[in-house]
Design a protein around this motif. Structure first.
Motif: not given
Length: 248
Positions: A164, A166, A189, A191-192, A194
């Motif tokens: 999570t 950044a 991104s 947001d982390g 994924r």
């Protein structure tokens, strides 16, 4: 994301790689041979590391407080007995817990669950990679078993890459393709990071790597160079990934 391997398979593979590792150590001309992948370590140190780690994870799975670091004996036969006992301690703890018991892990911010099943999955990979390290130290190397390597491509991305935290660079999409039939997508991104399994893709990634599952895992763990794989797109993204330490 459902594991490719069932819990009994993970326990079987921990045991199988432990036997392969022990066989290498038993046949080594001497245990002070250096381990190139682990600078400053000898084969004896590698056994100590893997065995002590198994005792630590056994305690975590059982819900016990971590004890003092285990110290291995120096003589070869006693060292092998100690390592075997370490492996059985881990396997017994995992069998008693089953796959769904919650336990403390270091990957809380990742997509891997904090469960005994996830510990077993990661321990398969640790045992396989360190068996490879021992092979290299003894002057030979073999690909990781396909069953282990295919699961390892996903396990590494979920456990060691997803976070999570950044992503500190321009957003990017990275694809990984194992020639045995597995493809994953990593999205980076603010947001982390994924990870998802990739069935088909209309949009082109910023970069991709393609190779055998074994070579992908060995690149992930820094055991072979990036150039061992077929790279398309922006190489800089992979260099940024290698240098990234999101928990630092």
């Amino acid at each position: 994301m459902q594991n490719a391997l069932e819990f009994p398979d993970l326990l079987r593979l921990i045991d199988e790689r432990s036997i392969a590792f022990s066989t290498l150590i038993a046949g080594a001309p001497h245990l002070d041979a250096p381990v190139p992948a682990c600078p400053g370590w000898t084969l004896s140190d590698l056994v100590q590391h893997l065995g002590a780690g198994r005792r630590k994870w056994a305690a975590a799975v059982a819900g016990k407080a971590p004890g003092p670091a285990a110290t291995a004996p120096g003589e070869r036969a006693a060292l092998l007995d100690w390592f075997s006992a370490s492996t059985h301690e881990l396997l017994n703890a995992l069998r008693a817990a089953g796959p769904d018991r919650g336990c403390r892990t270091w990957w809380g911010a990742s997509q891997s669950p904090q469960t005994s099943g996830a510990v077993a999955r990661h321990q398969v990979q640790e045992g396989a990679v360190h068996t490879y390290d021992a092979q290299v130290a003894l002057g030979g190397r073999q690909p990781l078993p396909v069953e282990i390597a295919l699961d390892g491509v996903e396990e590494f991305q979920l456990t060691c890459c997803s976070t999570t935290a950044a992503w500190p660079h321009e957003p990017a999409v990275v694809d990984y393709h194992a020639t045995e039939g597995l493809s994953l997508r990593l999205r980076l991104s603010a947001d982390g990071a994924r990870v998802t399994r990739l069935q088909s893709a209309d949009d082109k990634p910023d970069a991709s790597l393609r190779g055998t599952a074994s070579d992908l895992v060995l690149v992930f763990y820094g055991r072979i160079p990036l150039d061992a794989l077929e790279l398309e797109g922006d190489r800089r993204v992979f260099e940024q990934l290698i240098a990234w330490e999101p928990e630092a």
